[in-house]
Structure formats: structure tokens, C-alpha cells
Design a protein around this motif. Structure first.
Motif, short mmCIF file in Angstrom:
data_model
loop_
_atom_site.label_atom_id
_atom_site.label_comp_id
_atom_site.label_asym_id
_atom_site.label_seq_id
_atom_site.Cartn_x
_atom_site.Cartn_y
_atom_site.Cartn_z
N SER A 190 0.80 -1.20 -0.02
CA SER A 190 0.05 -0.05 -0.08
C SER A 190 0.87 1.06 -0.05
O SER A 190 0.36 2.43 -0.39
CB SER A 190 -1.04 0.04 1.29
OG SER A 190 -0.27 0.36 2.45
N ALA A 195 -2.79 -12.22 -4.61
CA ALA A 195 -4.05 -11.22 -4.90
C ALA A 195 -3.98 -9.82 -4.68
O ALA A 195 -4.77 -9.27 -5.24
CB ALA A 195 -5.62 -12.22 -4.49
N TYR A 196 -3.16 -9.68 -3.68
CA TYR A 196 -3.10 -8.21 -3.25
C TYR A 196 -1.77 -7.58 -3.96
O TYR A 196 -1.39 -6.22 -3.58
CB TYR A 196 -2.90 -8.09 -1.69
CG TYR A 196 -4.23 -8.73 -1.18
CD1 TYR A 196 -5.44 -8.09 -1.14
CD2 TYR A 196 -4.30 -9.96 -0.82
CE1 TYR A 196 -6.49 -8.61 -0.54
CE2 TYR A 196 -5.51 -10.51 -0.25
CZ TYR A 196 -6.53 -9.94 -0.20
OH TYR A 196 -7.74 -10.54 0.33
N GLY A 197 -0.70 -8.36 -4.82
CA GLY A 197 0.01 -7.55 -5.47
C GLY A 197 1.50 -8.11 -4.89
O GLY A 197 2.42 -7.64 -5.63
N GLU A 224 3.03 -1.28 -9.07
CA GLU A 224 1.83 -1.14 -9.45
C GLU A 224 0.97 -0.52 -8.34
O GLU A 224 1.25 -0.85 -7.11
CB GLU A 224 1.11 -2.36 -10.00
CG GLU A 224 1.76 -3.19 -11.16
CD GLU A 224 1.30 -4.38 -11.65
OE1 GLU A 224 0.13 -4.75 -11.13
OE2 GLU A 224 1.65 -4.98 -12.42
N LYS A 225 -0.15 0.17 -8.70
CA LYS A 225 -1.08 0.84 -7.61
C LYS A 225 -1.81 -0.43 -7.01
O LYS A 225 -2.32 -1.47 -7.85
CB LYS A 225 -1.90 1.50 -8.41
CG LYS A 225 -2.87 2.42 -7.75
CD LYS A 225 -4.00 3.48 -8.10
CE LYS A 225 -4.90 4.23 -7.35
NZ LYS A 225 -5.73 4.97 -7.76
N PRO A 226 -1.96 -0.18 -5.67
CA PRO A 226 -2.55 -1.50 -4.81
C PRO A 226 -4.20 -1.41 -5.46
O PRO A 226 -4.51 -0.53 -5.62
CB PRO A 226 -2.29 -0.91 -3.63
CG PRO A 226 -1.23 -0.04 -3.58
CD PRO A 226 -1.24 0.60 -4.87
N ASN A 227 -4.50 -2.65 -5.30
CA ASN A 227 -5.94 -2.92 -5.73
C ASN A 227 -6.83 -3.05 -4.49
O ASN A 227 -7.59 -3.60 -4.42
CB ASN A 227 -6.01 -4.16 -6.64
CG ASN A 227 -5.58 -5.25 -5.82
OD1 ASN A 227 -5.02 -5.37 -4.50
ND2 ASN A 227 -5.68 -6.57 -6.45
N PHE A 228 -6.17 -2.59 -3.43
CA PHE A 228 -7.17 -2.71 -2.03
C PHE A 228 -6.75 -1.26 -1.15
O PHE A 228 -5.84 -0.75 -1.31
CB PHE A 228 -6.58 -3.77 -1.35
CG PHE A 228 -5.41 -3.95 -0.82
CD1 PHE A 228 -4.78 -3.45 0.44
CD2 PHE A 228 -4.38 -4.23 -1.97
CE1 PHE A 228 -3.48 -3.33 0.74
CE2 PHE A 228 -2.81 -4.29 -1.43
CZ PHE A 228 -2.50 -3.81 -0.15
N THR A 229 -7.68 -1.06 -0.24
CA THR A 229 -7.56 -0.22 0.69
C THR A 229 -7.05 -0.64 2.18
O THR A 229 -7.89 -1.67 2.20
CB THR A 229 -8.43 0.94 0.85
OG1 THR A 229 -8.85 1.30 -0.36
CG2 THR A 229 -8.43 1.99 2.06
#
Length: 244
Positions: free
Chosen positions: A67, A88-90, A217-222
């Protein structure tokens, strides 16, 4: 650019030049990867980690680093486990062992476990990981050094031994070999021994070098900072402030 590498037995004894350019730290435990992220790492490579005698690195430490825009890689041992769990979170998994866990072909954490010496002895492995037993036996079968029956006996024996106690002599003895036959088998296993963990760890080094300078890469979660994570974050922050 700062690339922090957590490793120990998986890369014990490799040529020093392989580690050139990395900030090498001991096998990661709880809080260590978080500390690396808080210290401004650009990339983190997780290879070895503690998981038996001390708390393991948290998944949320990895998510925190991602993040923050830090590339996090995993391979070989604890890195392969966390790589599969956090892909799955990068998190970027590397190597055959990671692929086995990610696909579900392998599920047991203990398959990558080994006993190892302390820091003053370079974290030298004192036992053999089941993943390394498997690849060694496969190679020996492929060149007809082992018969199918012998390979099955050795593999079954290795699977029955706790990871801290798994050595070639113990595997051979449990498989029922004795006398001159046991001596010859031990010598053959030592001669053909191969480490998938080491190969995957070296592949991670190569991937880190190849990706140097690339933006994450931009995170796909908060990231949700739970109470437990806040406590850990504060504890690590204090440790760093104290120079630890």
C-alpha cells in the motif's frame, strides 16, 4: 534505490557477489518487514522467515508495504508461502515452490521448513527441506540412479521425519537401507543433491535486479489498519526510534 532482502539458510554459502547491491537481513519475523517498509525500502525480497520459535511475519505487514508503493517479492521458503497467500494483493511470487503453493499442488507449510544454525554460523541449514528431497529424488530417477521402488521408499521415509530432523542418513535409515547399501545410497544422495529452495531464491535475486527502478503497481485494495496492526506499527516505530 534500496532493496532489502530477508534470507538465511536458503542462500547460505552462495557466492558473495550474488548478494551485491542488496541490504541483506536475517530471516524475517513479526515486525521485520514492516520495519523495512517504514525505513523507506524501494523493494523487499522475502525468502526466509521464522515460524517455529518466534512469531512469523504478518500478512498485513506485506499489505502495508504494498500500500506504500513498495514492490514485495517472495520465493523459496516463507517467501513462497506468503507470496501465494498475498498474490491477489500484489505480492510478486517467484519460482517453482511459489507456483506449487499458489496452484494448490502443495499445501503443507512444513515442506519448506529446515532447522538452521544461528547468525554467527551464517544460518547454515542443519536439515533438508522436503521440497529439496523431492527434486533430488526426481533428478536421480531421471538418470536411472534410483529405481522407482527405491525412490518411493526414500520419499515416504522423508515424509515421516520432522523437518528439524530430516537428514540424508536419517532418511536412508528409515527407508530400511543398512550396511554398505546404506553407505552407497547416502553417498549417491549427497552427490546428486539439489536445492529447489536455493534455485528459487536465486531466481528472486535475478527478478529484483531485472525490476530495479520500475514503479510499483497501484494497490488494488485499501488497507484497513486494525487495532492489532496499530499496536505492532507503534512498537516497530519505537524500536526504530531507539535504534533497534
Amino acid at each position: 534505490m534500496t532493496s532489502i532482502l530477508f534470507t538465511g539458510p536458503s542462500l547460505h554459502g552462495v557466492a558473495p557477489e550474488l548478494l551485491h547491491g542488496f541490504e541483506v537481513r536475517p530471516p524475517a519475523g513479526c515486525g521485520d518487514l514492516l520495519a523495512a517498509a517504514m525505513q523507506g525500502a524501494d523493494a523487499i525480497g522475502l525468502i526466509d522467515g521464522v515460524f517455529d520459535h518466534a512469531p512469523s511475519v504478518w500478512h498485513k505487514e506485506i499489505l502495508y508495504a504494498i500500500s506504500c508503493g513498495i514492490r514485495v517479492y517472495g520465493a523459496a521458503s516463507m517467501g513462497a508461502l506468503r507470496g501465494a497467500e498475498c498474490a491477489a494483493y500484489g505480492m510478486i511470487g517467484v519460482g517453482r515452490i511459489f507456483e506449487d503453493y499458489a496452484s494448490g499442488r502443495r499445501v503443507a507449510d512444513a515442506d519448506v521448513g529446515v532447522a538452521h544454525a544461528p547468525a554467527e554460523f551464517g544460518y547454515a541449514p542443519l536439515s533438508i527441506a522436503l521440497v529439496d528431497v523431492e527434486v533430488t529424488l526426481q533428478d536421480m530417477r531421471s538418470v536411472n540412479v534410483l529405481s522407482l521402488h527405491e525412490g518411493e521408499r526414500l520419499l515416504q521415509a522423508a515424509q515421516q521425519i520432522h523437518f528439524k530432523e530430516r537428514t540424508w542418513p536419517d532418511i536412508v535409515a528409515r527407508a530400511g537401507f543398512s550396511g554398505l547399501q546404506a553407505s552407497a545410497m547416502e553417498e549417491a544422495l549427497e552427490r546428486h543433491a539439489r536445492s529447489q529452495k536455493r534455485e528459487d531464491a536465486i531466481a528472486l535475486l535475478e527478478r529484483l535486479r531485472a525490476d530495479a527502478g520500475k514503479p510499483a503497481e497501484k494497490p488494488n485494495f485499501t488497507l484497513a489498519q486494525s487495532g492489532f496492526f496499530v499496536v505492532l506499527h507503534n512498537r516497530v516505530a519505537q524500536r526504530l526510534a531507539d535504534g533497534g
